[in-house]
Design an enzyme around this catalytic site. Sequence first.
Site, PDB file in Angstrom:
ATOM      1  N   TYR A 186      -6.056  10.806   3.919  1.00  0.00           N
ATOM      2  CA  TYR A 186      -4.727  11.104   3.392  1.00  0.00           C
ATOM      3  C   TYR A 186      -4.852  11.875   2.068  1.00  0.00           C
ATOM      4  CZ  TYR A 186      -3.002   8.075   7.089  1.00  0.00           C
ATOM      5  OH  TYR A 186      -2.715   7.530   8.322  1.00  0.00           O
ATOM      6  N   GLN A 220       0.851  -1.185   0.000  1.00  0.00           N
ATOM      7  CA  GLN A 220       0.000   0.000   0.000  1.00  0.00           C
ATOM      8  C   GLN A 220       0.892   1.243   0.000  1.00  0.00           C
ATOM      9  OE1 GLN A 220      -2.251   1.560   3.479  1.00  0.00           O
ATOM     10  NE2 GLN A 220      -4.068   0.910   2.346  1.00  0.00           N
ATOM     11  N   ARG A 277      -8.032  -6.347  12.496  1.00  0.00           N
ATOM     12  CA  ARG A 277      -7.773  -6.637  13.901  1.00  0.00           C
ATOM     13  C   ARG A 277      -7.855  -8.130  14.210  1.00  0.00           C
ATOM     14  NH1 ARG A 277     -12.098  -2.326  16.000  1.00  0.00           N
ATOM     15  NH2 ARG A 277     -12.996  -3.018  14.016  1.00  0.00           N
TER      16      ARG A 277
END
Length: 376
Positions: free
Chosen positions: A178, A104, A323
């Site tokens: 972002y 990424q 997670r």
Amino acid sequence: MDPKYTPLFQPIILRSGIQLDNRIVMAPMTTWSSYDDYTVSDEEVAYYSRRSQGVGMVVTGCAYVTASGKAFHGGFGSDHDDFIPGLRRLASAIKEQGAKAVLQIFHGGRKCSPELVPNGDIVSASAVPGEQGTGSAPVPRALTETEIQSIIRDFGESTRRAIEAGFDGVELHGANGYLIHQFFSPYSNRREDQYGGSLEKRLTFPIAVIDEVKKVVAEHAKQPFIVGYRFSPEEPETPGITMADTLALVDVLANKGLDYLHVSTLEFWSTPRRGVEDSRSRLEMIQERVGESVPVIGVGSIYTADDALKAIQTGVSMIALGRELIIDPDWVEKVKLGKESEIETKLKKDSQSRLVVPNSLWKMIVNRPGWFPMED
């Protein structure tokens, strides 16, 4: 394996021609664990290796494409060739376990910290500070058109380095506030040139980044190479990205020849804030809109095998676990072996070493109550 979980284990061939062995993806998560020079650390290699067995694809945490885009301490870089050896170690560690490895890449924009970027010069689409709770965020400087074009090329150069490092693809980080996200948002982009104004103009930068990356892939990749795109479906700010804006975004992205769209949500079943009159989840709406044209990856609070099955039954092509793969790196193998009842869904406070979690990430987890489900 219980036959009802078969849909999770169907192979899928992406537009690039790369085949994934199943529909389970490791979601990109920052570990804050690079070396001080922002190269990939041994801790990170071990962490990713531990979680790469069984999943079809691993998407790494984000690597910044230029020094002005460094958003946090401990994130690894991809902005010069000296980073290639470390990135190669990471790609190899993932692929050795049988998963496809995707890097990424991102630019933090106004979310960068002044102490991390050259001369403390925070940049964005426009001089609009971010929302930071009760604190005050620095006011970024609006990028010039020349600087924008340079950053577009930086995304291309990071893609070249990913190819040289042996990754199977890159994911463009257009989510989580972002820089790519900032250009699309009417909240952070107040420009009046070709890069801002109307929704179509706010798409100019994201599309230019995609086009540059695909050009570099065509020039440098000697075998099929994945290009994916991650985005956040809405913003809480006003004016901000609405669900209607997101549907317009995915309409455009679906025609860009991407391998997948990755929807960044904390909860798979979250519903729209505004912009549409529809009670379904955002992911169901996005899947209905473009799922026949481009594979959609859904993510968000998926812990059990039944959670994943329910999500994949909406029609999305793949499910990303974030997670949950920290809590139980053997999730996929347990489902394959019919041991889904043994999947751990709460983090044990004494399990860092067993789970091979880097120190910085572990400290972040234990110091943020409510971020992870924890065992009492």
